[in-house]
Design a protein around this motif. Structure first.
Motif, PDB file in Angstrom:
ATOM      1  N   SER A 172       2.852  26.545 -14.976  1.00  0.00           N
ATOM      2  CA  SER A 172       4.533  27.454 -14.734  1.00  0.00           C
ATOM      3  C   SER A 172       3.713  26.782 -13.379  1.00  0.00           C
ATOM      4  O   SER A 172       2.576  26.910 -12.618  1.00  0.00           O
ATOM      5  N   ILE A 173       4.548  25.968 -12.579  1.00  0.00           N
ATOM      6  CA  ILE A 173       4.625  25.511 -10.731  1.00  0.00           C
ATOM      7  C   ILE A 173       4.697  27.563 -10.181  1.00  0.00           C
ATOM      8  O   ILE A 173       3.681  27.358  -9.361  1.00  0.00           O
ATOM      9  N   LYS A 174       5.072  28.241 -10.477  1.00  0.00           N
ATOM     10  CA  LYS A 174       5.375  29.224  -9.690  1.00  0.00           C
ATOM     11  C   LYS A 174       3.607  30.293  -9.455  1.00  0.00           C
ATOM     12  O   LYS A 174       3.603  30.969  -8.973  1.00  0.00           O
ATOM     13  N   ARG A 175       3.661  30.354 -11.232  1.00  0.00           N
ATOM     14  CA  ARG A 175       2.127  31.127 -11.313  1.00  0.00           C
ATOM     15  C   ARG A 175       0.726  29.860  -9.915  1.00  0.00           C
ATOM     16  O   ARG A 175       0.289  30.921  -9.173  1.00  0.00           O
ATOM     17  N   SER A 176       1.069  28.851  -9.930  1.00  0.00           N
ATOM     18  CA  SER A 176       0.130  28.073  -8.912  1.00  0.00           C
ATOM     19  C   SER A 176       0.559  28.249  -7.895  1.00  0.00           C
ATOM     20  O   SER A 176      -0.233  28.840  -6.688  1.00  0.00           O
ATOM     21  N   ILE A 177       2.263  28.301  -7.439  1.00  0.00           N
ATOM     22  CA  ILE A 177       2.124  28.542  -6.003  1.00  0.00           C
ATOM     23  C   ILE A 177       1.883  30.281  -5.441  1.00  0.00           C
ATOM     24  O   ILE A 177       1.727  30.160  -4.167  1.00  0.00           O
ATOM     25  N   ALA A 178       2.128  31.031  -6.961  1.00  0.00           N
ATOM     26  CA  ALA A 178       1.943  32.325  -5.926  1.00  0.00           C
ATOM     27  C   ALA A 178       0.152  32.646  -5.580  1.00  0.00           C
ATOM     28  O   ALA A 178      -0.336  33.630  -4.725  1.00  0.00           O
ATOM     29  N   GLN A 190      -0.298  31.537  -2.051  1.00  0.00           N
ATOM     30  CA  GLN A 190       0.259  32.051  -1.231  1.00  0.00           C
ATOM     31  C   GLN A 190      -0.636  33.078  -0.920  1.00  0.00           C
ATOM     32  O   GLN A 190      -1.107  33.372   0.189  1.00  0.00           O
ATOM     33  N   ALA A 214      -1.809  33.262 -16.571  1.00  0.00           N
ATOM     34  CA  ALA A 214      -2.460  31.684 -16.014  1.00  0.00           C
ATOM     35  C   ALA A 214      -3.564  31.374 -16.592  1.00  0.00           C
ATOM     36  O   ALA A 214      -4.177  31.398 -17.235  1.00  0.00           O
ATOM     37  N   GLU A 250      -3.236  26.035 -13.880  1.00  0.00           N
ATOM     38  CA  GLU A 250      -3.273  26.938 -12.977  1.00  0.00           C
ATOM     39  C   GLU A 250      -3.204  27.110 -12.405  1.00  0.00           C
ATOM     40  O   GLU A 250      -3.223  27.454 -10.856  1.00  0.00           O
ATOM     41  N   GLY A 255      -3.795  25.572  -8.808  1.00  0.00           N
ATOM     42  CA  GLY A 255      -3.273  27.180  -7.064  1.00  0.00           C
ATOM     43  C   GLY A 255      -4.612  26.992  -6.485  1.00  0.00           C
ATOM     44  O   GLY A 255      -3.979  27.910  -5.062  1.00  0.00           O
TER      45      GLY A 255
END
Length: 235
Positions: free
Chosen positions: A4-10, A13, A87, A91, A95
């Motif tokens: 999941s790219i979203k988890r890594s981006i979170a 951040q 995650a 991930e 991240g």
């Protein structure tokens, strides 16, 4: 479990917010740039001297920032929660590495401008620098996992900073002390060899050996990362 790219981006951040609040860690990003500016004013033009700045960037940004981010998670007792979250290991590690990787590439790019470094083949150099950054981030990850606080991380990184920033200069003593020939196969030394070859017109195929050595270092360090990470999960 799919990546999941979203988890890594979170996670990226979150790390950015943590670093922006930590002046001690954040200031390490500017040290290579200050050194590069001084070198630029001095008119330094040799590859070895220019890459001293780049190798120091790998240590201070890729390794130290990465080490500090993970050590801070442990200090705040939040790493355990991250490990137990939905995650996956990939991930989490991705991240946790993104900020260090992006920061390293940006600092090296600005440092190259300051020291007026103009590689003959920017594609080959870009590949080598990206691979080197991946290795140093792995090193920082291992050190972060075995330290307990940011202060401890700042001490543990020092010997590695000396080895990987100035270790390539040990090769000049190899004739007198044959054991020091091993320093030629360190990733920082291989990067310098590669850069010198590229300045003489070498192509990607011509520097395959140096890239292979760096890749071997990457493989070793990430095996250690996985082993130490899984051990921390079961502690």
């Amino acid at each position: 479990m799919t990546f999941s790219i979203k988890r890594s981006i979170a996670i990226l951040q979150k790390d950015y917010k943590d670093v922006s609040k930590n002046l001690f860690v954040g200031s390490s990003v500017f040290m290579p740039l200050i050194m590069a500016a001084l070198y630029g004013r001095m008119g330094v033009e040799t590859i070895n001297e220019q890459y001293l700045v780049f190798n120091m960037t790998f240590c201070l940004v890729a390794a130290f920032v990465q080490c500090s981010l993970i050590a801070e998670e442990k200090e705040k007792n939040t790493l355990r929660g991250l490990m137990l979250s939905p995650a996956s290991t990939l991930e989490i590690l991705t991240g946790k590495s993104l900020l260090s990787f992006i920061g390293t590439i940006l600092v090296i790019a600005f440092a190259a401008i300051l020291v007026e470094y103009k590689p003959e083949n920017i594609l080959v150099i870009s590949v080598a620098i990206a691979l080197s950054a991946v290795f140093y981030i792995g090193l920082g990850t291992v050190l972060g996992l075995v330290t307990k606080s940011v202060m401890e991380a700042s001490v543990v990184i020092l010997p590695f900073m000396g080895i990987f920033s100035f270790g390539s200069y040990l090769t000049v003593l190899a004739d007198k002390y044959p054991v020091l020939k091993a320093a030629e196969y360190m990733p920082n030394a291989q990067l310098i060899h590669l850069a010198n070859d590229v300045q003489m017109g070498a192509s990607l195929l011509d520097v395959w050996f140096q890239l292979a050595v760096i890749l071997a270092w990457i493989a070793v360090i990430y095996v250690i990362v996985v082993v130490v990470y899984r051990k921390r999960m079961t502690d």
